[in-house]
Scaffold this motif. Structure first.
Motif, PDB file in Angstrom:
ATOM      1  N   THR A 375      29.732  29.787  40.646  1.00 42.12           N
ATOM      2  CA  THR A 375      30.734  30.488  39.834  1.00 42.12           C
ATOM      3  C   THR A 375      31.107  29.674  38.606  1.00 42.12           C
ATOM      4  O   THR A 375      31.238  30.219  37.502  1.00 42.12           O
ATOM      5  CB  THR A 375      31.992  30.796  40.663  1.00 42.12           C
ATOM      6  OG1 THR A 375      31.623  31.452  41.871  1.00 42.12           O
ATOM      7  CG2 THR A 375      32.939  31.697  39.895  1.00 42.12           C
ATOM      8  N   VAL A 376      31.288  28.362  38.785  1.00 40.33           N
ATOM      9  CA  VAL A 376      31.551  27.483  37.635  1.00 40.33           C
ATOM     10  C   VAL A 376      30.406  27.593  36.635  1.00 40.33           C
ATOM     11  O   VAL A 376      30.610  27.741  35.421  1.00 40.33           O
ATOM     12  CB  VAL A 376      31.728  26.017  38.099  1.00 40.33           C
ATOM     13  CG1 VAL A 376      31.697  25.064  36.901  1.00 40.33           C
ATOM     14  CG2 VAL A 376      33.040  25.853  38.847  1.00 40.33           C
ATOM     15  N   LEU A 428      35.034  38.111  33.674  1.00 40.31           N
ATOM     16  CA  LEU A 428      36.004  37.070  34.050  1.00 40.31           C
ATOM     17  C   LEU A 428      37.164  37.663  34.857  1.00 40.31           C
ATOM     18  O   LEU A 428      37.643  37.044  35.815  1.00 40.31           O
ATOM     19  CB  LEU A 428      36.545  36.375  32.800  1.00 40.31           C
ATOM     20  CG  LEU A 428      35.592  35.411  32.086  1.00 40.31           C
ATOM     21  CD1 LEU A 428      36.246  34.852  30.833  1.00 40.31           C
ATOM     22  CD2 LEU A 428      35.172  34.267  33.015  1.00 40.31           C
ATOM     23  N   VAL A 429      37.611  38.853  34.474  1.00 41.79           N
ATOM     24  CA  VAL A 429      38.674  39.531  35.226  1.00 41.79           C
ATOM     25  C   VAL A 429      38.203  39.818  36.648  1.00 41.79           C
ATOM     26  O   VAL A 429      38.934  39.603  37.624  1.00 41.79           O
ATOM     27  CB  VAL A 429      39.101  40.837  34.518  1.00 41.79           C
ATOM     28  CG1 VAL A 429      40.054  41.645  35.403  1.00 41.79           C
ATOM     29  CG2 VAL A 429      39.756  40.528  33.178  1.00 41.79           C
ATOM     30  N   ASP A 435      39.012  35.576  46.041  1.00 40.25           N
ATOM     31  CA  ASP A 435      39.525  34.227  46.312  1.00 40.25           C
ATOM     32  C   ASP A 435      38.481  33.140  46.064  1.00 40.25           C
ATOM     33  O   ASP A 435      38.778  32.112  45.452  1.00 40.25           O
ATOM     34  CB  ASP A 435      40.009  34.126  47.766  1.00 40.25           C
ATOM     35  CG  ASP A 435      41.282  34.931  47.991  1.00 40.25           C
ATOM     36  OD1 ASP A 435      41.997  35.164  46.999  1.00 40.25           O
ATOM     37  OD2 ASP A 435      41.536  35.322  49.138  1.00 40.25           O
ATOM     38  N   ASP A 436      37.226  33.370  46.567  1.00 43.73           N
ATOM     39  CA  ASP A 436      36.215  32.311  46.466  1.00 43.73           C
ATOM     40  C   ASP A 436      35.784  32.054  45.027  1.00 43.73           C
ATOM     41  O   ASP A 436      35.514  30.922  44.644  1.00 43.73           O
ATOM     42  CB  ASP A 436      34.998  32.625  47.346  1.00 43.73           C
ATOM     43  CG  ASP A 436      34.410  34.001  47.078  1.00 43.73           C
ATOM     44  OD1 ASP A 436      35.031  34.776  46.326  1.00 43.73           O
ATOM     45  OD2 ASP A 436      33.326  34.305  47.635  1.00 43.73           O
ATOM     46  N   TYR A 442      39.813  28.004  38.114  1.00 42.57           N
ATOM     47  CA  TYR A 442      40.801  26.930  37.966  1.00 42.57           C
ATOM     48  C   TYR A 442      40.129  25.625  37.525  1.00 42.57           C
ATOM     49  O   TYR A 442      40.748  24.784  36.875  1.00 42.57           O
ATOM     50  CB  TYR A 442      41.528  26.676  39.292  1.00 42.57           C
ATOM     51  CG  TYR A 442      42.314  27.854  39.825  1.00 42.57           C
ATOM     52  CD1 TYR A 442      42.956  28.738  38.956  1.00 42.57           C
ATOM     53  CD2 TYR A 442      42.420  28.099  41.196  1.00 42.57           C
ATOM     54  CE1 TYR A 442      43.678  29.820  39.442  1.00 42.57           C
ATOM     55  CE2 TYR A 442      43.136  29.180  41.685  1.00 42.57           C
ATOM     56  CZ  TYR A 442      43.761  30.039  40.804  1.00 42.57           C
ATOM     57  OH  TYR A 442      44.475  31.116  41.283  1.00 42.57           O
ATOM     58  N   VAL A 443      38.854  25.456  37.882  1.00 45.55           N
ATOM     59  CA  VAL A 443      38.118  24.221  37.578  1.00 45.55           C
ATOM     60  C   VAL A 443      37.683  24.187  36.115  1.00 45.55           C
ATOM     61  O   VAL A 443      37.747  23.148  35.451  1.00 45.55           O
ATOM     62  CB  VAL A 443      36.876  24.083  38.500  1.00 45.55           C
ATOM     63  CG1 VAL A 443      36.019  22.891  38.097  1.00 45.55           C
ATOM     64  CG2 VAL A 443      37.313  23.969  39.955  1.00 45.55           C
ATOM     65  N   VAL A 444      37.238  25.338  35.605  1.00 45.42           N
ATOM     66  CA  VAL A 444      36.625  25.404  34.271  1.00 45.42           C
ATOM     67  C   VAL A 444      37.539  24.874  33.157  1.00 45.42           C
ATOM     68  O   VAL A 444      37.080  24.101  32.304  1.00 45.42           O
ATOM     69  CB  VAL A 444      36.150  26.846  33.964  1.00 45.42           C
ATOM     70  CG1 VAL A 444      35.720  26.985  32.514  1.00 45.42           C
ATOM     71  CG2 VAL A 444      34.997  27.222  34.897  1.00 45.42           C
ATOM     72  N   PRO A 445      38.845  25.245  33.110  1.00 49.81           N
ATOM     73  CA  PRO A 445      39.691  24.693  32.031  1.00 49.81           C
ATOM     74  C   PRO A 445      39.723  23.166  32.025  1.00 49.81           C
ATOM     75  O   PRO A 445      39.845  22.547  30.955  1.00 49.81           O
ATOM     76  CB  PRO A 445      41.076  25.285  32.334  1.00 49.81           C
ATOM     77  CG  PRO A 445      40.809  26.526  33.102  1.00 49.81           C
ATOM     78  CD  PRO A 445      39.593  26.221  33.924  1.00 49.81           C
TER      79      PRO A 445
END
Length: 474
Positions: A375-376, A428-429, A435-436, A442-445
């Motif tokens: 996902t990242v 992205l929405v 959840d997964d 949250y990691v990407v920023p």
């Protein structure tokens, strides 16, 4: 002593990237990029989520990415000094954009490559269950490093044969499915192979609109790497002819390899019988009476993962080379071997692959880590695709004369750029709804914050160097 087989420049002139990739290589690199491991292993989950409507999901994603590729093609051919999309993003959007684009693309492939290397270890366990997991991972990275250090043509040859294996597997599946439909094959549980299976059980959208949308979350991962032809621009023979050929064939490839394969699977196996965590490719060949299917598909998926890792090793080294030329990466990455290969970048990227593989190996829940990683990776790839489109908008605004003179204009122009950007925002929405996949957002920023801090340091360093040079001149 100069090696005349690889070095054709005057004595004392530094080596440069060589145009060693032929049309055959570029076509298969583009095909290999368009056919991800997600098609072989992830299509079971996408079918269970979206039912037969998954066919439209893959068509829509392929349609949108075709315009991204066309925008990239027009930009690369507008100035043959562009070595890849990092160059035109820096030129058209500014040095900071080039810096973010280059390092993000490097990180995309490192993350993807880590997942591929671990996957290769897992696939190898199918035949050699007693071999420790770290050994195939180490052997794969060492093999890819040594082959890529030889010449860029070796990378092209590797990708050519990796892609051929994937194409043969998909063609075999489509032909087997067609034969079973024509002969009205009866499965052991009483199902008859028929095109009617596509719409007879709840229609094409059995889970409604939300089920259809859910398919996008995973299907987009399968297209990661479709932009690979853009990283080969500086090493492509006759780019004015070969790049358009590779890009223009994308719609046909999407139909041939994704849509026909999914139609074959769904015609033979009703969508409710497709198991989410199994490869529907294996299931179809098993129904056809080929018990060796599991071994064959395991080999295909292993080579697919090796192909992706090989692409990652190639593209990350070229990104580091381009960043070093701009002063955005350590100067050592500017070094090219006598065979015109960015050897330091290759070695560094391979070390990162192994270090990351070790970290993932230590994470107890491996599948959870894979979901986070993919996902990242997909989110960051969408950032890269969006930057290509934004570069195109800047090109149309500031280089209108080049657009008018272009013989390879992007169809739809600025309108399709905004359509594609809106589509990526929509994806992205959708990723934020589960959840997964939400955890990855949250990691990407954090990655971009890290890049911004590093960029400030690089700018200050460049300013200090420029100041010293001015004082020295005075």
């Amino acid at each position: 002593m100069k090696d005349s087989a690889f070095d054709h420049r005057p004595a004392g002139e530094p080596p440069e990237l060589q145009r060693s990739l032929s049309n055959r290589h570029i076509q298969l690199i583009a095909i290999g990029g368009a056919i991800g491991t997600g098609l072989f292993m992830g299509s079971g989950k996408t079918i269970s989520l979206a039912g037969p409507s998954i066919i439209f999901v893959y068509m829509i994603i392929g349609f949108m990415l075709f315009f991204v590729m066309r925008a990239m093609g027009e930009l690369l051919l507008s100035n043959l000094n562009y070595k890849s999309f990092i160059d035109f993003s820096a030129d058209l959007l500014g040095p900071m954009a080039g810096y973010f684009m280059g390092w993000t693309y490097w990180f995309c492939w490192i993350v993807t490559g880590i997942a591929d290397v671990i996957a290769i270890s897992g696939y190898t366990q199918f035949w050699f269950p007693n071999v420790p997991l770290w050994l195939p991972a180490l052997g794969c990275v060492a093999l890819l490093l040594s082959l890529n250090l030889i010449t860029v043509k070796m990378f092209g040859e590797l990708e050519f044969w990796f892609a051929m294996i994937k194409i043969v597997a998909i063609c075999a599946l489509v032909c087997t499915g067609l034969y079973m439909v024509v002969t009205a094959y009866q499965s052991p549980v009483g199902h008859t192979a028929s095109l009617g299976n596509l719409w007879n059980d709840g229609g094409m959208f059995p889970h409604g609109v939300m089920g259809f949308f859910a398919g996008f979350q995973i299907a987009v991962f399968a297209f990661v790497g479709i932009e690979l032809a853009g990283t080969t621009a500086a090493e492509t023979k006759n780019p004015e002819r070969n790049l358009p050929r590779a890009i223009n064939s994308i719609p046909l490839r999407i139909i041939m390899f994704y849509v026909f394969a999914l139609i074959a699977i769904l015609a033979v196996t009703p969508w409710r019988d497709v198991v989410a965590d199994k490869s529907p490719f294996v299931e179809l060949f098993m129904l056809a009476g080929l018990p060796a299917a599991a071994g064959i598909i395991n080999f295909v998926v292993l080579t697919s993962a090796a192909s992706s890792a090989n692409s990652g090793v190639f593209s990350t080294s070229r990104m580091l080379y381009g960043l070093a030329l701009e002063g955005d990466a350590p100067g050592k990455f500017k070094h090219l071997s006598r065979r015109a290969v960015p050897s330091n970048g290759l070695i560094f990227s391979c070390i990162c692959l192994l270090a990351g593989a070790l970290v993932i190996y230590l994470i107890p829940n491996l599948m959870e880590a894979f979901t986070l990683i993919t996902t990242v990776s997909a989110t960051l790839f969408m950032f890269v695709w969006s930057m290509i489109l934004l570069s195109y908008l800047a090109y149309r605004k500031n280089r209108a004369h080049l657009h008018l003179a272009s013989r390879y204009k992007m169809p739809g122009g600025k309108v399709m750029v905004w359509v594609c950007l809106t589509f990526f925002a929509f994806i992205l929405v959708l990723l934020a709804l589960e959840d997964d996949t939400r955890q990855a957002l949250y990691v990407v920023p954090g990655w971009f914050v890290l890049l911004a801090l590093a960029y400030r340091s690089i700018v200050r360093n460049k300013q200090r160097i420029a100041l010293r040079a001015c004082k020295a001149d005075l």
